[in-house]
Design an enzyme around this catalytic site. Structure first.
Site, PDB file in Angstrom:
ATOM      1  N   SER A 129      29.223  40.795  46.160  1.00  0.00           N
ATOM      2  CA  SER A 129      28.736  39.433  45.334  1.00  0.00           C
ATOM      3  C   SER A 129      28.876  38.058  46.349  1.00  0.00           C
ATOM      4  O   SER A 129      27.974  37.442  46.391  1.00  0.00           O
ATOM      5  CB  SER A 129      29.529  39.364  44.016  1.00  0.00           C
ATOM      6  OG  SER A 129      29.520  40.555  43.239  1.00  0.00           O
ATOM      7  N   HIS A 180      32.094  34.272  43.620  1.00  0.00           N
ATOM      8  CA  HIS A 180      30.613  33.791  43.692  1.00  0.00           C
ATOM      9  C   HIS A 180      30.461  32.538  44.254  1.00  0.00           C
ATOM     10  O   HIS A 180      29.645  31.953  44.947  1.00  0.00           O
ATOM     11  CB  HIS A 180      30.209  33.852  42.407  1.00  0.00           C
ATOM     12  CG  HIS A 180      29.842  35.781  41.825  1.00  0.00           C
ATOM     13  ND1 HIS A 180      29.549  35.727  40.635  1.00  0.00           N
ATOM     14  CD2 HIS A 180      30.137  36.682  42.383  1.00  0.00           C
ATOM     15  CE1 HIS A 180      29.562  37.043  40.452  1.00  0.00           C
ATOM     16  NE2 HIS A 180      30.155  37.569  41.584  1.00  0.00           N
TER      17      HIS A 180
END
Length: 199
Positions: A129, A180
């Protein structure tokens, strides 16, 4: 719309060799884990390179790299590989394969470092991610400062991805928010740096 994939299998491999290798590597590691304890088993995840920010693993810095290729459960792998398959190819063509490979890896590394620094207590973490949000960070730079490179539909898709991604990261407790956000910021900065070097 640059995010719609029209290529057949052979063309995809030829046009996007780094993305193809990354997809294969992530899937291969997942299959190995599935036959070696399972992808949700904590000891298996650690064996294959997931991060755990406790004193025993604190100096195993190589995990910042290996964790990018480890996924916790099939859904985790599916979502990340779909994003990689669809959204990475235009950036690989734009940067060229070698610069894109370095960009991807450094985005993921920085995302994992930031995640590790911001973790509150022992946290098991893994996944691509951070690197994928690095790709989103590059597109954010493009839509803000290089608008002519993207058609209106593609720009709208980037905005939608970012809004949905941030909301999802905040709302779902199991999501690594800092990986993220760290990857997003790293991608924005790294893409800007690469662009400046090219001028």
């Amino acid at each position: 719309m640059i995010f719609i994939r029209y290529e057949n299998f052979k063309s995809y491999l030829r046009f996007y060799p780094v993305t193809s290798v990354l997809l294969l590597a992530n899937i291969a590691v997942f299959i190995l884990m599935a036959f070696d304890g399972g992808s949700t088993n904590a000891m298996t995840l650690l064996k294959y390179g997931a991060m755990l920010n406790d004193s025993h693993y604190a100096t195993e810095y190589w995990r910042y790299f290996t964790a990018m290729f480890v996924h916790i459960g099939f859904d985790h792998l599916l979502f990340n590989m779909f994003a990689l398959f669809v959204f990475a190819p235009p950036l690989e063509r734009l940067l060229g394969s070698w610069q894109y490979a370095l960009f991807y890896l450094f985005s993921g590394l920085l995302g994992n470092v930031i995640s590790d620094m911001m973790a509150n207590g022992p946290t098991l973490s893994a996944g691509a991610s951070g690197a994928i949000y690095g790709i989103y960070g590059a597109y954010l730079f493009i839509v803000l400062l290089q608008r002519s490179l993207l058609d209106p539909q593609s720009r709208q898709t980037v905005y939608m991805l970012l809004v949905m991604g941030i909301v999802y990261s905040v709302m779902v407790a199991s999501v690594n928010l800092w990986a993220h956000l760290g990857g997003l910021v790293a991608g924005f900065v790294l893409y800007g740096f690469i662009r400046k070097l090219r001028l």
